[in-house]
Design a protein around this motif. Structure first.
Motif, PDB file in Angstrom:
ATOM      1  N   VAL A 104       0.084 -10.560   6.543  1.00  0.00           N
ATOM      2  CA  VAL A 104      -0.498  -9.607   5.591  1.00  0.00           C
ATOM      3  C   VAL A 104       0.513  -9.255   4.511  1.00  0.00           C
ATOM      4  O   VAL A 104       0.205  -9.260   3.315  1.00  0.00           O
ATOM      5  CB  VAL A 104      -0.976  -8.332   6.319  1.00  0.00           C
ATOM      6  N   SER A 107       1.061 -12.155   2.045  1.00  0.00           N
ATOM      7  CA  SER A 107      -0.053 -12.364   1.116  1.00  0.00           C
ATOM      8  C   SER A 107      -0.079 -11.308   0.017  1.00  0.00           C
ATOM      9  O   SER A 107      -0.461 -11.589  -1.125  1.00  0.00           O
ATOM     10  CB  SER A 107      -1.381 -12.360   1.879  1.00  0.00           C
ATOM     11  N   LEU A 108       0.349 -10.081   0.353  1.00  0.00           N
ATOM     12  CA  LEU A 108       0.325  -9.007  -0.642  1.00  0.00           C
ATOM     13  C   LEU A 108       1.498  -9.091  -1.613  1.00  0.00           C
ATOM     14  O   LEU A 108       1.348  -8.812  -2.808  1.00  0.00           O
ATOM     15  CB  LEU A 108       0.340  -7.650   0.063  1.00  0.00           C
ATOM     16  N   ALA A 117      -3.418  -6.355  -5.582  1.00  0.00           N
ATOM     17  CA  ALA A 117      -3.621  -6.961  -4.261  1.00  0.00           C
ATOM     18  C   ALA A 117      -3.912  -5.887  -3.219  1.00  0.00           C
ATOM     19  O   ALA A 117      -4.773  -6.057  -2.353  1.00  0.00           O
ATOM     20  CB  ALA A 117      -2.401  -7.782  -3.863  1.00  0.00           C
ATOM     21  N   LEU A 118      -3.191  -4.766  -3.298  1.00  0.00           N
ATOM     22  CA  LEU A 118      -3.439  -3.663  -2.381  1.00  0.00           C
ATOM     23  C   LEU A 118      -4.834  -3.078  -2.576  1.00  0.00           C
ATOM     24  O   LEU A 118      -5.529  -2.751  -1.611  1.00  0.00           O
ATOM     25  CB  LEU A 118      -2.392  -2.566  -2.586  1.00  0.00           C
ATOM     26  N   ASP A 120      -7.452  -4.656  -3.750  1.00  0.00           N
ATOM     27  CA  ASP A 120      -8.415  -5.619  -3.233  1.00  0.00           C
ATOM     28  C   ASP A 120      -8.450  -5.587  -1.706  1.00  0.00           C
ATOM     29  O   ASP A 120      -9.519  -5.733  -1.092  1.00  0.00           O
ATOM     30  CB  ASP A 120      -8.067  -7.031  -3.708  1.00  0.00           C
ATOM     31  N   TYR A 121      -7.283  -5.397  -1.105  1.00  0.00           N
ATOM     32  CA  TYR A 121      -7.211  -5.335   0.360  1.00  0.00           C
ATOM     33  C   TYR A 121      -8.036  -4.162   0.886  1.00  0.00           C
ATOM     34  O   TYR A 121      -8.780  -4.299   1.865  1.00  0.00           O
ATOM     35  CB  TYR A 121      -5.748  -5.188   0.786  1.00  0.00           C
ATOM     36  N   ARG A 122      -7.934  -3.027   0.239  1.00  0.00           N
ATOM     37  CA  ARG A 122      -8.690  -1.858   0.670  1.00  0.00           C
ATOM     38  C   ARG A 122     -10.184  -2.056   0.417  1.00  0.00           C
ATOM     39  O   ARG A 122     -11.027  -1.637   1.224  1.00  0.00           O
ATOM     40  CB  ARG A 122      -8.174  -0.608  -0.034  1.00  0.00           C
ATOM     41  N   ARG A 185      -4.960   0.288   7.335  1.00  0.00           N
ATOM     42  CA  ARG A 185      -5.840   1.009   6.418  1.00  0.00           C
ATOM     43  C   ARG A 185      -5.207   2.320   5.974  1.00  0.00           C
ATOM     44  O   ARG A 185      -5.302   2.718   4.809  1.00  0.00           O
ATOM     45  CB  ARG A 185      -7.184   1.277   7.114  1.00  0.00           C
TER      46      ARG A 185
END
Length: 237
Positions: A104, A107-108, A117-118, A120-122, A185
């Motif tokens: 993880v 990828s970020l 990126a953060l 989009d992750y959320r 999260r």
């Protein structure tokens, strides 16, 4: 030929398959985030990638797997690491979770815009939580992982997989996976350094692991004792 992180020499065909799998998954994630999971068909994802719907289903048996396929590798990792007699169960699970957390973080931080990126992750997490089909698929994978863990623990300790000891141990270990998922999260959010967030996640997982470590440290030995008892003359299950 290239060499993967596991030391396996990967040929051209394997690289092409891995690249196509990644393209399908990345494209699906983007389209689901833009239009919603229910509004996008597998055929739409396949068309965007320049392949047939049949080809997409060859890589992913279900629509949900297009973006949750990485969770499937958890079951394989459980079978590998929990079967290692040199690793206590909790240590094996922490090794698996550490590898997932590292992936993880990589990828970020590998993007040109970590803040995006953060974000989009959320959004990806929100998509899973608000889509019943994805939540159900995620729960199904977690259940299958728990059963896989119970089978491996039973094999290495002499229990039957259906007995309470491997079932309880497997549930506890997979509980650490849920702790990590929720901690990600909580701590991974725009405006906060990624490395600090990952450290906080690791701390929460380790705190949870400390609660169950003592109880599972002797799990294999308990199985050995039970196996010896069952082998004694006149003792029947």
């Amino acid at each position: 030929m290239t060499t993967t992180g596991t030391g396996h020499r990967e040929g051209l065909r394997e690289r092409k398959k891995r690249a196509m799998r990644g393209q399908l998954s990345d494209t699906a994630a983007r389209m689901f985030l833009e239009h919603g999971f229910d509004a996008v068909r597998v055929a739409d994802v396949a068309e965007a990638c320049g392949v047939s719907e049949k080809t997409a289903f060859n890589y992913f048996p279900r629509k949900e797997a297009l973006i949750l396929d990485r969770l499937e590798t958890t079951a394989d990792a459980l079978r590998t690491h929990l079967a290692d007699p040199a690793l206590p169960p909790v240590a094996a699970m922490l090794k698996i979770l550490d590898a997932e957390l590292h992936a993880v973080g990589t990828s970020l931080t590998a993007t040109d815009d970590p803040e995006q990126a953060l974000s989009d992750y959320r959004r990806f997490g929100d998509l899973i939580r608000t889509t019943p089909a994805l939540r159900a698929y995620q729960s199904d994978i977690a259940e299958r992982c728990t059963e896989a863990a119970a089978e491996v623990l039973a094999t290495r300790s002499g229990f039957d997989p259906a007995e309470p000891e491997p079932q309880a141990a497997a549930a506890a270990l997979l509980g650490l996976w849920r702790v990590q998922f929720r901690a990600l999260r909580t701590h991974l959010r725009p405006g906060h350094p990624i490395e600090e967030a990952l450290t906080a996640v690791t701390d929460e997982v380790n705190r949870a692991a400390a609660l169950i470590r003592d109880g599972l440290t002797t799990f294999p030995a308990a199985g050995d004792e039970l196996r010896d008892q069952r082998a004694a003359p006149g003792v029947h299950p």
